[in-house]
Design a protein around this motif. Structure first.
Motif, short mmCIF file in Angstrom:
data_model
loop_
_atom_site.label_atom_id
_atom_site.label_comp_id
_atom_site.label_asym_id
_atom_site.label_seq_id
_atom_site.Cartn_x
_atom_site.Cartn_y
_atom_site.Cartn_z
N THR A 275 0.83 -1.20 0.00
CA THR A 275 0.00 0.00 0.00
C THR A 275 0.87 1.25 0.00
N ARG A 276 0.33 2.33 -0.52
CA ARG A 276 1.08 3.59 -0.58
C ARG A 276 1.48 4.06 0.80
N GLN A 277 0.64 3.78 1.80
CA GLN A 277 0.91 4.26 3.14
C GLN A 277 2.19 3.66 3.74
N THR A 278 2.58 2.48 3.26
CA THR A 278 3.77 1.84 3.84
C THR A 278 5.03 2.06 3.00
N ALA A 279 4.90 2.69 1.85
CA ALA A 279 6.05 2.90 0.96
C ALA A 279 6.85 4.11 1.42
N ASP A 280 7.69 3.91 2.41
CA ASP A 280 8.45 4.99 3.04
C ASP A 280 9.85 5.07 2.43
N GLY A 307 6.25 -4.45 -5.10
CA GLY A 307 4.90 -4.27 -4.58
C GLY A 307 4.22 -3.03 -5.13
N THR A 308 2.89 -3.06 -5.11
CA THR A 308 2.10 -1.97 -5.68
C THR A 308 2.21 -0.67 -4.88
N GLY A 309 2.68 -0.74 -3.66
CA GLY A 309 2.81 0.48 -2.87
C GLY A 309 3.81 1.46 -3.43
N TRP A 310 4.78 0.97 -4.21
CA TRP A 310 5.82 1.83 -4.76
C TRP A 310 5.44 2.47 -6.08
N ARG A 311 4.29 2.15 -6.64
CA ARG A 311 3.95 2.63 -7.97
C ARG A 311 3.96 4.15 -8.08
N SER A 312 3.45 4.81 -7.06
CA SER A 312 3.37 6.27 -7.11
C SER A 312 4.54 6.95 -6.41
N ALA A 313 5.49 6.14 -5.92
CA ALA A 313 6.63 6.71 -5.20
C ALA A 313 7.63 7.31 -6.19
N VAL A 314 8.27 8.39 -5.78
CA VAL A 314 9.31 9.00 -6.59
C VAL A 314 10.49 8.04 -6.69
N HIS A 315 11.05 7.91 -7.88
CA HIS A 315 12.19 6.99 -8.05
C HIS A 315 13.36 7.46 -7.20
N GLU A 316 13.89 6.56 -6.41
CA GLU A 316 15.02 6.87 -5.54
C GLU A 316 16.32 6.43 -6.21
#
Length: 354
Positions: A275-280, A307-316
């Motif tokens: 989930t997005r909430q856990t993609a820290d 996982g799908t939580g990283w889909r909207s995360a900025v690439h690190e």
């Protein structure tokens, strides 16, 4: 695909095949059609007397349309909570269209949101393998024995990757969609199925006594992530191939994760977020900054996000992505080959390219 007890292959004879309503069915074909284990049908016949009405000499028993109607009625009743003995008695008392069956179904209909619409019915599976449809039906009935047997058969027959991608994952996704649209009605189904999936993944593969002399892959969920079935599937696939891995499961505190990375010195760290909430991303940055080894030969972890939580995360910068079990496994196998070639370590069971 293993043969059913009657000797027929389920790929040649899918669940609705052989298959018109007016055709007689073998026990194996009927089991696929209903989504139950063939042994369950035989047990019901032995215990409750509900089975094929006739058997031709020297041939497999065939379920005639009336026999099929009775067993379908029993399946509906047991799915609604009726004890098997009582469900068999009611099914044997008349056809599914008789008042006694209809009244019993109405009486056993669970109370609560959506019960009148038949919430506990077919899962929205779409075009899937027959094994996935059978697994879904067993899960909806909360038939733990059938769920366990179907999961184990899928892994034993196809291996972890195919079983996960073609049978297990589609069923889990369908249960999740049904839960989301049916209030709390499918929580029990989801929990039972998830527990048996986890049990099967852990028991169906066995770690080798002697791992290759290579740094392992470390698999962990993000600190706040409690969903870990997909990362367990990756663990099982790695173990199935004899590749070294360590898994920490759900909700690993970041301090413990950093300590484990320093102690193990993994060739890669896979971080799972559903989930997005856990993609820290702060956890990712903390791991990327770690180093170990003697001065002049420091090592840093390769961090891979899954996982799908990283889909909207900025690439690190410095972190890679894994998408899907088969493709993610291919990335890790390539990494092991590269490590083997650079270190000169014995390749062990590493697969060849291609």
């Amino acid at each position: 695909m293993p043969s059913e007890p009657d000797g027929q292959d389920s790929r040649d004879l899918p669940e609705e095949s052989s298959g018109l309503a007016d055709a007689a069915l073998t026990t194996g074909a009927l089991a696929r059609r209903l989504g139950v284990a063939a042994t369950t049908l035989r047990t019901w016949e032995r215990r409750y007397g509900i089975g094929p009405s006739s058997r031709e000499e020297g041939r497999h028993r065939r379920w005639q349309p009336a026999d099929v109607a009775r067993i379908e009625a029993m399946c509906r009743l047991t799915a609604q909570g009726v004890a098997p003995a009582e469900a068999a008695r009611l099914a044997l008392a008349g056809s599914p269209s008789t008042p006694s069956i209809r009244e019993s179904e109405a009486a056993q209909q669970p109370l609560g949101p959506g019960s009148a619409s038949g919430e506990y019915g077919e899962l929205p599976l779409g075009q899937v393998w027959p094994e996935s449809r059978g697994l879904g039906r067993a899960a909806v009935r909360l038939d733990a024995g059938a769920v366990q047997a179907r999961l184990r058969a899928a892994v034993d027959t196809y291996g972890v990757v195919v079983a996960w991608e073609q049978i297990i994952a589609p069923t889990l996704h369908a249960v999740g969609r049904k839960w989301a649209t049916s209030s709390e009605c499918y929580v029990d189904v989801e929990h039972l199925l998830s527990w048996h999936v986890s049990t099967t993944l852990r028991s169906a593969v066995r770690a080798p006594e002697h791992e290759p002399l290579l740094p392992p892959v470390l698999l962990a969920c993000m600190p706040e992530e409690q969903h870990c079935l997909a990362i367990e599937a990756l663990w099982a696939a790695l173990v199935e191939r004899g590749l070294p891995t360590r898994i920490f499961g759900a909700g690993v505190p970041v301090e413990a994760l950093e300590s484990a990375v320093r102690r193990i010195g993994p060739c890669a760290v896979v971080l799972w977020s559903q989930t997005r909430q856990t993609a820290d991303l702060s956890v990712v940055r903390a791991l990327l900054s770690l180093e170990w080894g003697v001065r002049g030969a420091r090592s840093h972890p390769l961090v891979l996000l899954a996982g799908t939580g990283w889909r909207s995360a900025v690439h690190e910068q410095g972190a890679g992505r894994l998408t899907g079990l088969a493709s993610g496994l291919a990335v890790l196998e390539s990494l092991f080959r590269a490590v083997t070639q650079s270190s000169g370590a014995p390749p062990g069971p590493l697969p060849a390219d291609g």
